[in-house]
Design a protein around this motif. Structure first.
Motif, PDB file in Angstrom:
ATOM      1  N   VAL A 390       0.816  -1.204   0.000  1.00  0.00           N
ATOM      2  CA  VAL A 390       0.000   0.000   0.000  1.00  0.00           C
ATOM      3  C   VAL A 390       0.851   1.256   0.000  1.00  0.00           C
ATOM      4  N   SER A 391       2.005   1.230   0.664  1.00  0.00           N
ATOM      5  CA  SER A 391       2.912   2.369   0.675  1.00  0.00           C
ATOM      6  C   SER A 391       4.334   1.874   0.539  1.00  0.00           C
ATOM      7  N   ALA A 392       5.276   2.813   0.422  1.00  0.00           N
ATOM      8  CA  ALA A 392       6.683   2.447   0.260  1.00  0.00           C
ATOM      9  C   ALA A 392       7.351   2.135   1.588  1.00  0.00           C
ATOM     10  N   ASP A 393       6.654   2.302   2.694  1.00  0.00           N
ATOM     11  CA  ASP A 393       7.208   2.033   4.003  1.00  0.00           C
ATOM     12  C   ASP A 393       7.503   0.546   4.165  1.00  0.00           C
ATOM     13  N   ALA A 394       8.563   0.223   4.917  1.00  0.00           N
ATOM     14  CA  ALA A 394       8.945  -1.181   5.098  1.00  0.00           C
ATOM     15  C   ALA A 394       7.859  -1.980   5.796  1.00  0.00           C
ATOM     16  N   ASN A 395       7.020  -1.327   6.626  1.00  0.00           N
ATOM     17  CA  ASN A 395       5.950  -2.028   7.335  1.00  0.00           C
ATOM     18  C   ASN A 395       4.590  -1.782   6.707  1.00  0.00           C
ATOM     19  N   SER A 396       4.565  -1.554   5.408  1.00  0.00           N
ATOM     20  CA  SER A 396       3.317  -1.303   4.701  1.00  0.00           C
ATOM     21  C   SER A 396       2.444  -2.556   4.644  1.00  0.00           C
ATOM     22  N   PRO A 397       1.103  -2.391   4.683  1.00  0.00           N
ATOM     23  CA  PRO A 397       0.220  -3.529   4.392  1.00  0.00           C
ATOM     24  C   PRO A 397       0.525  -4.102   3.014  1.00  0.00           C
ATOM     25  N   GLU A 398       0.327  -5.399   2.861  1.00  0.00           N
ATOM     26  CA  GLU A 398       0.692  -6.084   1.618  1.00  0.00           C
ATOM     27  C   GLU A 398      -0.438  -6.991   1.170  1.00  0.00           C
ATOM     28  N   LEU A 399      -0.746  -6.952  -0.123  1.00  0.00           N
ATOM     29  CA  LEU A 399      -1.762  -7.812  -0.718  1.00  0.00           C
ATOM     30  C   LEU A 399      -1.118  -8.643  -1.818  1.00  0.00           C
ATOM     31  N   THR A 400      -1.308  -9.951  -1.785  1.00  0.00           N
ATOM     32  CA  THR A 400      -0.791 -10.837  -2.832  1.00  0.00           C
ATOM     33  C   THR A 400      -1.914 -11.716  -3.355  1.00  0.00           C
ATOM     34  N   ALA A 401      -1.786 -12.146  -4.596  1.00  0.00           N
ATOM     35  CA  ALA A 401      -2.783 -13.031  -5.204  1.00  0.00           C
ATOM     36  C   ALA A 401      -2.094 -13.950  -6.193  1.00  0.00           C
ATOM     37  N   ASP A 402      -2.604 -15.170  -6.325  1.00  0.00           N
ATOM     38  CA  ASP A 402      -2.063 -16.171  -7.256  1.00  0.00           C
ATOM     39  C   ASP A 402      -3.196 -16.920  -7.930  1.00  0.00           C
ATOM     40  N   VAL A 403      -2.998 -17.209  -9.216  1.00  0.00           N
ATOM     41  CA  VAL A 403      -3.878 -18.109  -9.959  1.00  0.00           C
ATOM     42  C   VAL A 403      -2.992 -19.182 -10.580  1.00  0.00           C
ATOM     43  N   ASP A 404      -3.357 -20.458 -10.379  1.00  0.00           N
ATOM     44  CA  ASP A 404      -2.536 -21.573 -10.857  1.00  0.00           C
ATOM     45  C   ASP A 404      -3.337 -22.530 -11.723  1.00  0.00           C
ATOM     46  N   TYR A 405      -2.657 -23.060 -12.724  1.00  0.00           N
ATOM     47  CA  TYR A 405      -3.198 -24.140 -13.553  1.00  0.00           C
ATOM     48  C   TYR A 405      -2.106 -25.181 -13.726  1.00  0.00           C
ATOM     49  N   ALA A 406      -2.491 -26.444 -13.639  1.00  0.00           N
ATOM     50  CA  ALA A 406      -1.509 -27.520 -13.847  1.00  0.00           C
ATOM     51  C   ALA A 406      -2.199 -28.715 -14.479  1.00  0.00           C
ATOM     52  N   ARG A 407      -1.476 -29.395 -15.336  1.00  0.00           N
ATOM     53  CA  ARG A 407      -1.991 -30.628 -15.944  1.00  0.00           C
ATOM     54  C   ARG A 407      -0.866 -31.662 -15.971  1.00  0.00           C
ATOM     55  N   TYR A 408      -1.191 -32.859 -15.496  1.00  0.00           N
ATOM     56  CA  TYR A 408      -0.244 -33.960 -15.426  1.00  0.00           C
ATOM     57  C   TYR A 408      -0.851 -35.157 -16.147  1.00  0.00           C
ATOM     58  N   THR A 409      -0.119 -35.688 -17.107  1.00  0.00           N
ATOM     59  CA  THR A 409      -0.573 -36.882 -17.811  1.00  0.00           C
ATOM     60  C   THR A 409       0.468 -37.980 -17.653  1.00  0.00           C
ATOM     61  N   SER A 410       0.032 -39.211 -17.773  1.00  0.00           N
ATOM     62  CA  SER A 410       0.967 -40.337 -17.653  1.00  0.00           C
ATOM     63  C   SER A 410       0.492 -41.487 -18.524  1.00  0.00           C
ATOM     64  N   THR A 438      -5.965 -32.644 -13.759  1.00  0.00           N
ATOM     65  CA  THR A 438      -6.029 -31.206 -13.999  1.00  0.00           C
ATOM     66  C   THR A 438      -6.319 -30.485 -12.692  1.00  0.00           C
ATOM     67  N   ILE A 439      -5.571 -29.402 -12.431  1.00  0.00           N
ATOM     68  CA  ILE A 439      -5.712 -28.632 -11.193  1.00  0.00           C
ATOM     69  C   ILE A 439      -5.907 -27.161 -11.528  1.00  0.00           C
ATOM     70  N   TRP A 440      -6.953 -26.553 -10.943  1.00  0.00           N
ATOM     71  CA  TRP A 440      -7.154 -25.111 -10.979  1.00  0.00           C
ATOM     72  C   TRP A 440      -7.174 -24.608  -9.541  1.00  0.00           C
ATOM     73  N   SER A 441      -6.538 -23.481  -9.276  1.00  0.00           N
ATOM     74  CA  SER A 441      -6.623 -22.919  -7.926  1.00  0.00           C
ATOM     75  C   SER A 441      -6.370 -21.422  -7.956  1.00  0.00           C
ATOM     76  N   GLY A 442      -6.891 -20.753  -6.946  1.00  0.00           N
ATOM     77  CA  GLY A 442      -6.658 -19.321  -6.777  1.00  0.00           C
ATOM     78  C   GLY A 442      -6.595 -18.995  -5.298  1.00  0.00           C
ATOM     79  N   LYS A 443      -5.744 -18.069  -4.927  1.00  0.00           N
ATOM     80  CA  LYS A 443      -5.658 -17.683  -3.526  1.00  0.00           C
ATOM     81  C   LYS A 443      -5.267 -16.216  -3.419  1.00  0.00           C
ATOM     82  N   THR A 444      -5.614 -15.616  -2.304  1.00  0.00           N
ATOM     83  CA  THR A 444      -5.218 -14.251  -2.005  1.00  0.00           C
ATOM     84  C   THR A 444      -4.839 -14.153  -0.537  1.00  0.00           C
ATOM     85  N   ASP A 445      -3.806 -13.347  -0.239  1.00  0.00           N
ATOM     86  CA  ASP A 445      -3.329 -13.157   1.132  1.00  0.00           C
ATOM     87  C   ASP A 445      -3.152 -11.673   1.392  1.00  0.00           C
ATOM     88  N   TYR A 446      -3.509 -11.260   2.606  1.00  0.00           N
ATOM     89  CA  TYR A 446      -3.373  -9.861   3.003  1.00  0.00           C
ATOM     90  C   TYR A 446      -2.687  -9.790   4.357  1.00  0.00           C
TER      91      TYR A 446
END
Length: 812
Positions: A390-410, A438-446
């Motif tokens: 949220v700011s440039a301060d070292a102790n600023s609040p932080e928001l992260t998000a990820d979206v993942d896709y994976a496929r494994y065949t054998s 097949t794997i789909w996932s999404g996550k967010t952390d604050y």
């Protein structure tokens, strides 16, 4: 509810947030100009051990959150400059500003000295984990990731390739924050194909906080891959050759380009390619006794068998990784990562020789089974990630998000030809298995700092997994080929998990408090097409965690942790397909397998920041264990089952010693007792046995670029479910020579020097007893070379973790 909490945390006016107290300072050159990307390290005065490390920013500023009260020193270094140290600093509860550190130019001799001092120790004991710093270790040269894991403190690998941490199985394995879609042998094969030269570190965490997925009742093993943080264009190349009775080759290249596009903005392109070609052999000898059980559990011998198995193995893998990090500003970064791997197991011919006897010891039959197995397992995964401060301060609040896709065949093909010596009968069984996951996932952390040094974290995650496995078995005798209806099937499995967590942390005086709660809801559906049998399971559970830490003076620190965790069956463990090992032995999943849950408690004391003693207890409900149980009066099946309960007690010691400046020793000892209660195959189990695991690693610095390591471990006999295992151990040694101003290195090592890493065990039921002796070509001599090129100016790097970690570990 969780969405509302995230909304409140993020949009509360920033004027209400206060940054916690800090230890801060400046790094400058001789002219007083700020130095960016200098490595700043916080040390304890008592023993110079490393507490934390950071990079200086564009203004030469660095900041640390206040550590536990005591005396500290700060050091700063950068390639080509002398390392500088601050005067001792007394830390309490008030902010501390350190006098500016001015770095002067270094000559070649001084530069080499600084590099040696700055090298991390192979093992580090932190407050909540043990860290194995693999990068740069001679023992990593030419070895696999599984080899390094097996030599880590408190980690063991059993005869079925199951990993255990402090004597407990069912650990959660992360690779760069992502869990691989496999367990047991599948995971072990993946780690065998991953060169140890690509590893940066391994973290062993027995009681992780609520931010981690609740999966893994025994804790977390986090494997972190190397990341090049240098500015400009740079990279590295490595190659190795190992020899046991078989050849083992690895080679790889990494490339990285990091450029600043404009003030506050930059782009980082990175990629790597690795090739591995490793051959080996697995050897297994078995003796089996079959009994009829009468009144009062009296046993009457009905028959015996002796088996000898020799199975050559081969793995060829191509791994490609590519990605980009784009800094939109100093506070916002977007990233994308793509990983692709193709693992091929070329056809190899195995031999099983079996003799069958009746109760009087008379030979009733003898057969020779020749098996040919091959597999092709490509996989692809992609991750999109976002990070915003949220700011440039070292102790600023932080928001992260990820979206993942994976496929494994054998695609796995197995041919088993059996010739019965006494009758002359010959039969052929061919199994063809196709798998698609097949794997789909999404996550967010604050994460948000609170007043008075507190911190609040919250997050949510959703994942969806679809698995489809189809297998066809054909049976040929003479000129007639038919489909085997008892083994042919198709299994479909779908699973959805919704999760959310809240975690709070605060330091009050000499106390550090942490409390968290994670909630997970699971919907699982499985269906066998042949026979049209299916199941649906819904369950929601809460997973609390807490930690309490208190410093007593400068020499003593107490730590108490508590957590509840779950271990869900992997997708392969639920799959009821048969894998034919030999005519009397098969492997199968268990669709009736249920998740296990555990409560974990640990109390530890740390003396002078490095000597640690820990007491821990865990109770697991419905523990999942691997078993080999009787199926008929002459055949057995290898599968996974639930027992009723497991109680685990442990006493752990960590003792680092430095007999001389050039010699460092890291000793780790785990004394534990596991007690199992359950019932299987008509046999009641109520057993436990004291056991221990010892490991000692010696690091030597000889000067003139020479260094060496000696690693030894010993596992005592233990009881694990119905299995009673005899003691085993290993010794590994390596030496390394740095070349060309430490840009290159030549390493030589010998694993399992005395060829003692062998498994002898007995599996006992009322109607069946099996004694086996298993070993691999574990004594391997390896020669490795590596060279890094490009700019040496270091910039901070991002740690990329996706949202599909749990699902990827459990796939099969």
């Amino acid at each position: 509810m969780l969405a509302s909490l995230l909304f409140i945390l993020f949009f509360v006016p920033m004027s209400h947030a206060q940054t916690g107290a800090q230890l801060s300072g400046l790094v400058q050159d001789e002219a007083g100009k700020p130095l960016e990307f200098a490595t700043v390290t916080l040390h304890r005065v008592a023993d110079s051990s490393v507490v934390k490390a950071e990079f200086s920013d564009a203004q030469g500023t660095y900041r640390f959150s206040l550590p536990v009260a005591g005396k500290y020193r700060v050091s700063a270094s950068q390639v080509g400059l002398n390392r500088m140290w601050s005067a001792p600093i007394t830390v309490g509860t008030e902010p501390v500003t350190v006098e500016a550190l001015k770095l002067s130019a270094a000559g070649s001799t001084t530069l080499k000295e600084v590099k040696v001092i700055g090298q991390k120790p192979l093992y580090e004991r932190l407050a909540d984990r043990t860290v194995v710093n693999v990068e740069g270790s001679p023992l990593a040269a030419g070895n696999t990731s599984l080899d390094i894991l097996a030599r880590s403190p408190g980690v063991t690998v059993d005869n079925n390739d199951n990993l255990a941490l402090r004597g407990r199985q069912n650990v959660l394995v992360l690779i760069d924050g992502k869990r691989q879609p496999m367990t047991g042998t599948e995971l072990a094969d993946y780690l065998r194909a991953l060169p140890a030269d690509q590893l940066k570190s391994i973290e062993l965490i027995t009681n992780p906080p609520a931010k981690y997925d609740a999966q893994g009742t025994a804790g977390v093993i986090a494997i972190n891959l190397k990341k090049d943080g240098r500015m400009g264009t740079n990279g590295s190349v490595q190659a190795s050759y190992g020899r046991s009775q078989y050849d083992k080759y690895t080679a790889g290249v990494t490339l990285n380009n990091r450029q600043a596009t404009r003030p506050g903005q930059s782009v980082n392109l990175f990629g790597s390619y690795n090739y591995s070609d490793r051959s080996g052999i697995s050897m297994l000898d078995m003796h089996r006794d079959f009994f009829a059980v009468g009144p009062n559990r009296t046993q009457t011998l009905t028959g015996t068998s002796d088996q000898s198995n020799r199975m050559p193995m081969a793995f060829k893998s191509h791994s490609v990784r590519a990605g980009i990090d784009y800094s939109l500003s100093k506070q916002t970064v977007l990233g994308a990562v793509v990983n692709a791997q193709k693992v091929v197991g070329p056809a190899r011919n195995g031999l099983n020789q079996t003799s069958l006897f009746d109760e009087k010891g008379t030979l009733t039959d003898r057969y020779e089974a020749r098996s040919t197995r091959s597999f092709d397992a490509p996989n692809l995964s992609a991750n999109l990630n976002f990070k915003h401060n949220v700011s440039a301060d070292a102790n600023s609040p932080e928001l992260t998000a990820d979206v993942d896709y994976a496929r494994y065949t054998s695609d796995r093909l197995q041919e088993l030809t059996t010739l019965y010596k006494l009758t002359g009968r010959s039969v052929l069984l061919v199994g063809d298995q196709q798998g698609d996951l097949t794997i789909w996932s999404g996550k967010t952390d604050y994460a948000r700092p609170l007043s008075n040094g507190g911190r609040l974290e919250a997050g949510a995650k959703f994942s969806r997994v679809s698995s489809d496995n189809d297998v066809v078995f054909r049976f040929t005798e003479g000129d007639i080929t038919t489909i085997d209806p008892n083994r042919t099937n198709r299994f479909k499995y779908n699973e959805s998990i919704t999760a959310g967590y809240v975690n709070w942390n605060r330091t009050v005086g000499k106390w550090n408090l942490q409390a968290g709660l994670r909630a997970e809801h699971t919907l699982a559906e499985g269906r066998q097409v042949v026979g049209d049998s299916s199941f649906t399971r819904r369950y929601a559970q809460l997973f609390p965690s807490a930690a309490l830490k208190r410093a007593f003076g400068k020499n003593h620190e107490l730590n108490l942790t508590l957590s509840r965790r779950i271990n869900r069956p992997s997708y392969g463990q639920l799959n009821p397909f048969r894998i034919i090992i030999d005519p009397t032995t098969s492997g199968s999943g268990n669709p009736n397998l249920r998740p296990e849950t555990s409560y974990n408690l640990e109390f530890s004391h740390t003396f002078k920041g490095k000597y640690t003693t820990g007491l821990s207890y865990s109770r697991t409900s419905l523990p999942m264990i691997s078993v080999v149980q009787p199926e008929t009066d002459s055949t057995v099946i290898s599968t996974n089952v639930n027992l009723d309960r497991q109680d685990y007690f442990a006493l752990t010691f960590t003792v680092p010693v430095q007999p001389a400046k050039w010699w460092q020793i890291y000793n780790n000892a785990v004394f534990y007792y596991s007690h199992f209660v359950g019932n299987l195959a008509g046999t009641a189990l109520n057993k436990g046995r004291p056991a221990f695991n010892l490991s000692s690693n010696h690091t030597f610095t000889f000067g003139k670029g020479w260094s060496g390591e000696l690693n030894s471990s010993f596992q005592s006999g233990e009881q694990y479910g119905f299995l009673r295992v005899r003691p085993n151990g290993q010794v590994t040694a390596g030496v390394q020579k740095a070349l060309w101003d430490r840009k290159g290195s030549l390493k030589f090592s010998v694993a399992d020097l005395f060829f003692t890493n062998k498994v002898r065990a007995t599996s006992a039921y009322d109607n069946f007893v099996e004694r086996f002796y298993q070993r691999r070509d574990s004594r391997v001599a390896t020669l490795s070379f590596s060279y890094r090129f490009g700019n040496d100016k270091v910039a901070p790097t991002r740690r990329r973790t996706g949202g599909a970690e749990d699902e990827k570990r459990r796939a099969n």
